[in-house]
Scaffold this motif. Structure first.
Motif, short mmCIF file in Angstrom:
data_model
loop_
_atom_site.label_atom_id
_atom_site.label_comp_id
_atom_site.label_asym_id
_atom_site.label_seq_id
_atom_site.Cartn_x
_atom_site.Cartn_y
_atom_site.Cartn_z
N ASP C 109 0.83 -1.21 0.00
CA ASP C 109 0.00 0.00 0.00
C ASP C 109 0.87 1.25 0.00
OD1 ASP C 109 0.27 -1.42 2.64
OD2 ASP C 109 -0.19 0.58 3.37
N GLY C 110 1.99 1.22 0.68
CA GLY C 110 2.89 2.38 0.67
C GLY C 110 3.38 2.64 -0.74
N ASN C 137 -1.65 -4.13 2.98
CA ASN C 137 -1.61 -4.52 4.40
C ASN C 137 -1.73 -3.30 5.31
OD1 ASN C 137 0.99 -3.46 4.22
ND2 ASN C 137 1.92 -5.48 3.93
N GLU C 138 -2.10 -2.20 4.70
CA GLU C 138 -2.55 -1.01 5.44
C GLU C 138 -1.53 -0.34 6.33
OE1 GLU C 138 -6.39 -2.33 7.11
OE2 GLU C 138 -7.31 -1.55 5.29
N ALA C 139 -0.26 -0.47 5.97
CA ALA C 139 0.79 0.32 6.63
C ALA C 139 2.12 -0.01 5.97
CB ALA C 139 0.87 0.03 8.12
N TYR C 140 3.13 0.77 6.29
CA TYR C 140 4.50 0.49 5.82
C TYR C 140 5.06 -0.57 6.76
CZ TYR C 140 4.04 5.25 3.80
OH TYR C 140 3.63 6.38 3.14
N MET C 141 4.88 -1.81 6.40
CA MET C 141 5.28 -2.89 7.33
C MET C 141 6.78 -3.10 7.35
SD MET C 141 2.58 -3.43 8.69
CE MET C 141 0.80 -3.36 8.54
MG MG Z 1 2.10 -2.06 3.47
#
Ligand code: MG
Ligand code: TPP
Ligand code: SF4
Ligand code: SF4
Ligand code: SF4
Lengths: 393, 101, 311
Positions: C109-110, C137-141
């Motif tokens: 996503d990022g 995955n809704e964030a910078y993992m």
């Molecule tokens: Mg991500």
């Protein structure tokens, strides 16, 4: 028979690109390089080339698309200037580290800020350590000749590195000059067919490019890349020899102008060399032993050759059309002087930063530099190592 | 069993042994890297309860449920990381989930 | 052909085990399903943006990819793959390509909603024959769970931490699927690894074999960042769909089609509750925040129903 014509630098580059007929060109407009993709897209529109022209939405994507295309085994070219090159910065390093022989014209222009569309070398000098080979050109003829040679240098199996062909914005890019073009078929023959060693499109040999490296491998990969740059030194001369056979025009790492018996000289790049040669001629008329070196190959840096070429001078001025803000001279000065430490210890060296943001350099100003050098030669004393030329103090 | 590979780069390899650009020409050689020792939990397949519906097969993030001739076999414990996703999706409770020794 | 797991097992896996994604990561499930939709005789060029997927699947000297793979940087997977696709077209003109090659870009996503958004928009607008897959995955993992514009409102991340004054991320999630639909490209779909993966597989197949650009937005839970127990992955996805937090739909030539309508739309708390990133919302003083999330989910869901002619 060579073809005589009158073309601007950008036209000459576009013609060379038409003759090269690359598989992919991805580019984005920016003054003063814009004309290159403009002229070239007309060739595409007219069916004069088989190229896929990708009109990307930014220079970052231009270089990214070039990387994707070249990795897929396509002969790939682009052109840019200034902020465009700056925006590509991240991808320049990646293109080189992936060993992709992309060829790019850099039409030198000052970097912002303040924003300025005129010529200096701060753009390509800022990219000097990105792993690209850099060739610099005095005029339209050299821009044309260097672009054609760049394909051969970049794609050589021992090199496989991207090449920038740099020439001065407006001064060279827009001024119409006489030029000798090579016939289309001869250019084709000279560059040959591109046969990439590795390609994403080689379906029988799937490949992974651009891995994550841990400390156990990164250093080795960089060492291998440095070796390719070393090989480029040899290949640049080999290609130049072949090019001379084809055209009669001679190229090396640098041009030595009236250097054999010179006592004072300057090291300079691109179009100002033309003005400086005029000054050398004037000085010679007065019986002054002045000479000049115009550097063509800045990356790889001809350390030993350049150092030796300056060894017999009493004093040399190294002229930078870029500020590095090191307070210790421009980038060219720093490197030339480092070479002189090994090979020209007895020659006094001074730095001049000149012409930033398109400031005109007049012959009398260059004459002034030679006068300073003569004074240094006479007294053996350097009063001022770091100098600006043509700025209002 | 490790497959024949074109490149055999170990951590003591010199740069001369590596391909330009850090290219990797052994597609899929990550298989040679075993992730099984990451497990703290272990799925246990109960063939008697298994109805071979194959629902567990596509949800494994580590491709660790081999299927041959349309039938699942025991786990590939070289790569199974013990996440338990397969355990939860099995409609027939044919996978136990136990602590790894 | 009817979706049949048994038949699909006959296709060779195009990504291998031995990659270094965390145990229970959603991304590899998404990737292997998308790649399964390729015809066995077709070759693929796959570009991946910097992020968890890339660093874990191509760690020198190993690669988990059986097709040709390229990673160049974080924000440019779409541009890089568009260049490779242009190369394919150019080389095809001069008879230098063999067989069919498909072009796929994967980005987190990022790399998709944020830093790579411009390159994505550009590549889709130019009409390259490629599929861009966002594993969301809704964030910078990869850099340690920082918020992105895809992070849902009030999620606790390391740059939108829940504190005594600010209860996590203060903005709602960007609706990228709608933005991509507004590009008017031939195929856009929102999907997730749901049930037997039919929805994801069939959308991947359509995306791959519809000529021109296609975009898939795929929910890919991250147990580490979302803080749920790894075995629950498929249940988390199910709840995202049954609560209408992540509706399954596609946009074909501008026409919206709803692919799944829950029989009993579940309250959004059912989805939020098992996830540690929302734990701070389940206190007396934060009750209002849950209502706020529910309202926005309802608003977006109703709007989608309208677009799909299901209202
Ligand atoms: Mg991500
Ligand atoms: C230009 C640039 N900025 C920042 C980074 C650092 N970085 C690498 S991956 C990443 C986050 C990736 O997030 P996402 O795209 O969501 O993928 P995920 O890791 O979550 O799978 C960041 C910030 C980078 N590599 N390049
Ligand atoms: S526990 Fe996880 S990794 Fe192991 S087989 Fe099941 S799904 Fe795959
Ligand atoms: S889900 Fe359960 S029943 Fe179905 S194949 Fe897997 S183990 Fe067997
Ligand atoms: S941090 Fe999350 S997205 Fe990244 S590998 Fe681990 S589980 Fe997957």
């Amino acid at each position: 028979m060579a073809i005589k014509d009158k073309l601007s630098g950008n036209e000459a580059i576009a013609v060379a690109m038409r003759q090269i007929d690359p598989d992919v060109v991805a580019a984005f407009p920016i003054t003063p390089s814009t004309e290159v993709p403009q002229y070239f897209s007309q060739f595409v529109a007219n069916g004069q080339v088989h190229t896929e022209f990708v009109a990307v939405e930014s220079e970052h994507s231009a270089m990214s698309a070039c990387i994707g295309a070249e990795a897929a085994g396509a002969r790939t070219m682009t052109a840019t200037s200034s902020q465009g090159l700056a925006l590509m910065w991240e991808m320049l390093y990646i293109a080189a580290s992936l060993r992709l022989p992309i060829v790019m014209s850099v039409i030198n222009r000052a970097l912002s800020g303040p924003i300025n569309i005129h010529n200096d070398h701060s753009d390509s000098m800022g990219a000097r350590d990105s792993g690209w080979i850099q060739l610099y050109c005095e005029n339209n003829q050299e821009a044309y000749d260097n672009l054609i040679q760049a394909i051969r240098i970049a794609e050589h199996k021992d090199v496989q590195l991207p090449v920038m062909v740099c020439y001065d914005g407006f001064i060279t890019s827009h001024a119409v000059e006489n030029i000798e073009l090579i016939e289309d078929e001869k250019v084709k023959e000279f560059i040959g067919e591109y046969k990439p060693q590795y390609s994403l499109l080689d379906r029988d040999n799937p490949i992974s490019m651009g891995p994550l490296d841990m400390p156990a491998f990164y250093f080795e990969h960089k060492r291998a890349q440095a070796e390719a740059m070393k090989n480029a030194k040899r290949v640049i001369l080999e290609v130049a020899q072949e090019f001379e056979k084809l055209t009669g025009r001679k190229y090396g790492y640098f041009e030595e102008y009236k250097m054999e018996d010179a006592e004072v000289g300057i090291v300079i790049m691109n179009s100002t060399a033309g003005t400086a040669k005029f000054v050398v001629n004037e000085l010679r008329k007065q019986g002054i032993k002045a000479g000049l070196i115009k550097l063509r190959v800045f990356r790889p840096f001809p350390f030993e050759e350049l150092g030796k070429a300056l060894s017999h001078l009493k004093a040399v001025a190294i002229m930078d059309k870029a500020e590095s803000f090191s307070t210790a001279g421009g980038p060219l000065f720093t490197e030339v002087r480092s070479a002189m430490f090994d090979y020209a210890k007895d020659t006094k060296a001074v730095s001049y930063i000149y012409g930033l943001g398109g400031r005109d350099v007049r012959p009398d100003e260059i004459m002034g530099v030679y006068k300073d050098l003569l004074e240094i030669a006479r007294t053996g004393q350097v009063k001022s190592t770091f100098n600006y030329l043509g700025v209002r103090e | 069993m490790t497959k024949e590979r074109k490149m055999n780069i170990r951590e003591d390899a010199s740069w001369k042994e590596m391909l330009q650009g850090g290219h990797i020409i052994d597609a899929g050689n990550a298989e040679d890297f075993k992730t099984g020792d990451w497990r703290s939990m272990r799925p246990v397949w109960l063939p008697d309860k298994c109805k071979q519906c194959l629902l567990c097969w596509p949800v494994c993030p580590d491709m660790a449920i081999p299927v041959e001739n349309g039938k699942r076999k025991d786990f590939d414990f070289d790569h199974c990381k013990g996440c338990g996703i397969c355990v939860e999706v099995c409609p027939f409770k044919a996978i136990d989930f136990v602590e790894e020794e | 052909m009817a979706y049949n797991l048994k038949t699909l097992t006959e296709k060779e896996e195009r990504i291998t085990g031995g990659h270094r994604m965390c145990a229970g990561c959603g991304a590899p499930i998404v990737v292997r399903t998308v790649l399964r939709a390729l015809k066995p005789e077709d070759h693929a060029v796959i570009g991946v943006a910097t992020g968890c997927l890339e660093v874990s699947t191509c760690l020198y000297p190993y690669t988990a990819w059986k097709d040709s793979f390229i990673h160049s940087a974080f924000e440019n997977a779409a541009a890089t793959v568009s260049g490779a696709e242009a190369a394919y077209r150019a080389l095809a003109k001069v008879g230098k390509v063999k067989g069919t090659t498909k072009f796929i870009a994967f980005g987190g996503d990022g790399g998709t909603y944020d830093i790579g958004f411009q390159a994505l928009s550009g590549a889709m607008e130019r009409g390259h024959d490629m599929v861009y897959v966002c594993y969301d995955n809704e964030a910078y993992m990869n850099t340690g769970i920082q918020r992105s514009s895809s992070t849902p409102k009030y999620a606790d991340t390391t740059t939108s931490p829940a504190g005594s004054e600010i209860p996590g991320k203060v903005q709602f999630k960007k609706d990228l699927t709608m933005i991509m639909a507004a590009h008017n490209i031939p195929y856009v779909a929102q999907t997730a690894p749901f049930r037997n993966l039919k929805d994801l597989y069939e959308k991947a197949e359509k995306a791959l074999y519809t000529p021109g650009p296609a975009f898939l937005n795929v929910l890919a839970p991250c147990p580490r960042g979302w803080r749920y127990n790894t075995p629950q992955l498929m249940e988390i996805v199910r709840l995202a769909i049954e609560t209408c937090v992540w509706p399954l739909y596609e946009v074909i030539e501008g026409k919206f089609i709803l692919n799944y309508k829950p029989k009993n739309k579940l309250p959004v708390v059912e989805y939020l509750k098992p996830q540690g990133r929302f734990r701070h919302l389940f206190t007396k003083e934060n009750e209002g925040l849950l209502d706020e999330i529910q309202k926005e989910v309802d608003r977006r869901w109703n709007r989608l129903l309208e677009l799909c002619g299901e209202a």
